[in-house]
Design a protein around this motif. Structure first.
Motif, PDB file in Angstrom:
ATOM      1  N   ARG A   1       0.832  -1.208   0.000  1.00 47.81           N
ATOM      2  CA  ARG A   1       0.000   0.000   0.000  1.00 47.81           C
ATOM      3  C   ARG A   1       0.863   1.254   0.000  1.00 47.81           C
ATOM      4  NH1 ARG A   1      -5.253   1.727   1.269  1.00 47.81           N
ATOM      5  NH2 ARG A   1      -5.926  -0.425   1.600  1.00 47.81           N
TER       6      ARG A   1
ATOM      7  N   THR B   1       2.360   1.861  -3.372  1.00 53.65           N
ATOM      8  CA  THR B   1       1.413   2.411  -4.340  1.00 53.65           C
ATOM      9  C   THR B   1       1.094   3.876  -4.050  1.00 53.65           C
ATOM     10  OG1 THR B   1       0.410   0.247  -4.742  1.00 53.65           O
ATOM     11  CG2 THR B   1      -0.903   2.189  -5.301  1.00 53.65           C
ATOM     12  N   GLU B   2       0.727   4.172  -2.800  1.00 54.08           N
ATOM     13  CA  GLU B   2       0.172   5.496  -2.498  1.00 54.08           C
ATOM     14  C   GLU B   2       1.238   6.542  -2.160  1.00 54.08           C
ATOM     15  OE1 GLU B   2      -3.093   5.451   0.212  1.00 54.08           O
ATOM     16  OE2 GLU B   2      -4.042   3.722  -0.747  1.00 54.08           O
TER      17      GLU B   2
ATOM     18  N   ASP C   1       4.481   5.562  -5.779  1.00 51.90           N
ATOM     19  CA  ASP C   1       3.998   5.718  -7.157  1.00 51.90           C
ATOM     20  C   ASP C   1       3.155   6.974  -7.343  1.00 51.90           C
ATOM     21  OD1 ASP C   1       5.271   3.353  -7.670  1.00 51.90           O
ATOM     22  OD2 ASP C   1       3.471   2.116  -7.560  1.00 51.90           O
ATOM     23  N   GLU C   2       2.256   7.243  -6.379  1.00 51.26           N
ATOM     24  CA  GLU C   2       1.311   8.341  -6.574  1.00 51.26           C
ATOM     25  C   GLU C   2       1.842   9.691  -6.119  1.00 51.26           C
ATOM     26  OE1 GLU C   2      -2.498   7.388  -4.930  1.00 51.26           O
ATOM     27  OE2 GLU C   2      -2.590   5.435  -5.926  1.00 51.26           O
TER      28      GLU C   2
END
Length: 524
Positions: free
Chosen positions: A332, A335-336, A339-340
């Motif tokens: 998680r 991703t958050e 990546d974001e």
């Protein structure tokens, strides 16, 4: 909505009952709301705007200081307190544990960092070494204990001459670690089969007592008095529910907002964080098979530091550590965060600002949504804690901050200079205190702190001499030795009350590096 609290409620008792006037205007009839207002009105609270959170903000709006950090912790703490009070089943449990008033939780969050010295945790470590090794103060220095000392003793601007005269509930809520370093309570929490978090002594300083604690020997009476209303409801070493809310809110704010800061100024880099988390996710079976020594010796290789954290959590926090939850948390965060958020360099644009705001809002909502109250928590946590998934996510977020911000060589270089500054300032003030020809011209604040500490240590020598032990554990005897302890505590109190810039400017003035006379009434 302001909470209504009966004045006879033992949680609402103040040390000096009937001393609520003296020119100090109260804006609320709620004693707990009044506590919150007293903390915000304190110059110690305003001072936090000039104290480092991680690195000196130097006026930058991009970095949190201790004041803005405290405001965000307060926002999260109040949200948690209101949430757990609004759930019928949870509310009954909380009442049995001693209560949770949102005003108290917010007050604790606002006040939790009052004791932080110049340069934050770095200053805390340096002052602790000086206190123990130079002055022989077994209590040393600890930011949480200094906070409790401020609100009960050294703050003089409140409604009474000593401290802020806060209610028992608010004073107890500031006790994140409700014990002294060495002496109280008995049995000392460090002696329990599973010591509470912070109660064990640090491995690098054997015999020094608990790594974390919230009261010096001089404030033990205050600790016992404010904890009295909670006797029979929680164990003697446990946080009150409101202290647990504050502690958790501090963790949440730290995990989210410090990462934001270092993304904004370009320190937190996508490539390095992505490599660490990505290598662990793709090779966790191979990493799990590596010997511990190889993880430590080659900790800079991607994935190894994260694997070391996973193993450490299973050893220290077996009550909640879970291999699957850890892997999910890493995924998680990858991703958050990576990546974001880190995937788009911060350039001050609307898009970058909105991405940062979304990250903060999403993670705050997720973590607050994972709050649970448990009647019988592990000694390693409070009654207010997180669900398994969110608990692991906080650990991973804090790991990213430690590994890719706190362990940077450029930060270490900066901090070594700050450490030298604090040592030099203590040396200069101590020399001034022992100069008989110049002692009459001491800064008035330092003079007052010396008198206060001499009265305190003199009283301990007469009433509880067993508490007056030096850093080696040997009893301190004789008037001169007691005065020396008091002088050390006064110097430490004085330096700890300065902002980063005040400490630097005062050293320049006292060492002759400043061409102009230095005058700051709040210090001199």
């Amino acid at each position: 909505m302001v909470s209504e609290v009966p004045q006879r409620d033992p949680r609402a008792r103040r040390r000096d009952e009937g001393a609520e006037s003296g020119g100090f205007a109260e804006l609320s009839s709620s004693p707990f709301r009044a506590d919150r207002d007293r903390l915000v009105a304190s110059p110690y609270f305003a001072r936090l705007a000039g104290v480092t959170q991680v690195v000196s903000a130097s006026g930058s709006a991009l970095l949190h200081n201790r004041l803005t950090h405290s405001l965000k912790v307060a926002q999260v703490a109040r949200s948690i307190a209101e949430r757990i009070r609004s759930e019928p089943g949870v509310a009954a449990l909380v009442a049995d544990l001693g209560g949770c008033d949102p005003d108290v939780a917010e007050a604790a969050a606002l006040g939790h960092d009052l004791g932080h010295p110049p340069f934050g945790h770095l200053g805390e470590q340096v002052l602790d070494r000086i206190a123990r090794h130079r002055y022989g103060l077994a209590d040393g220095f600890e930011g949480n204990a200094q906070t409790f000392r401020i609100v009960t003793t050294t703050e003089v601007g409140g409604p009474v001459p000593r401290g802020l005269n806060l209610t028992a509930a608010t004073r107890a809520s500031l006790l994140k670690y409700p014990w002294a370093r060495l002496h109280r309570p008995k049995p000392h929490p460090s002696e329990l089969p599973v010591p509470p978090r912070g109660a064990a002594e640090p491995p690098h300083a054997p015999g020094s007592g608990s790594a974390k604690f919230s009261a010096y020997s001089t404030e033990l009476g205050e600790l016992e008095a404010c904890r009295a209303p909670f006797a029979g409801r929680i164990d003697y070493w446990q946080q009150t529910v409101e202290a647990s809310v504050m502690d958790l809110a501090d963790d949440i704010a730290y995990a989210i907002h410090d990462l934001q800061d270092f993304h904004r100024i370009g320190v937190l880099q996508h490539a390095s964080v992505a490599a660490e988390l990505g290598h662990w996710l793709s090779g966790r079976a191979e990493l799990a098979a590596l010997p511990e020594a190889e993880l430590v010796d080659h900790h800079r290789k991607p994935g190894r530091s994260l694997e070391h954290l996973r193993r450490r959590l299973h050893v220290k926090d077996a009550w909640i550590a879970d291999a699957g939850a850890f892997a999910d948390a890493v995924a998680r965060v990858r991703t958050e965060l990576v990546d974001e958020l880190l995937g788009i360099p911060f350039d001050g644009s609307v898009e970058a600002e909105q991405a940062t705001a979304r990250f903060s809002a999403r993670w705050t909502a997720r973590l607050v949504g994972g709050v649970v109250v448990t009647p019988s928590p592990s000694p390693r946590t409070g009654h207010v804690t997180l669900e398994v998934a969110q608990w692991h996510e906080v650990q991973v977020l804090k790991f990213v901050h430690k590994r890719f911000v706190l362990q940077r060589p450029d930060l270490a270089l900066h901090q070594r200079g700050q450490a030298s500054l604090i040592v030099a300032l203590v040396d200069a003030l101590d020399a001034w205190l022992t100069d008989r020809e110049e002692v009459s011209r001491l800064p008035r604040r330092l003079h007052d702190l010396v008198e206060l500490a001499q009265a305190e240590y003199g009283a301990l020598a007469g009433e509880a001499p067993e508490l007056l032990v030096g850093a080696t554990g040997e009893p301190v005897r004789g008037a001169d030795a007691v005065r020396a302890l008091a002088r050390g505590r006064a110097v430490i109190d004085f330096v700890a009350s300065l902002t980063d810039r005040q400490a630097a400017a005062m050293l320049d003035a006292i060492s002759g590096r400043s061409e102009q006379p230095w005058s700051e009434p709040s210090v001199l």
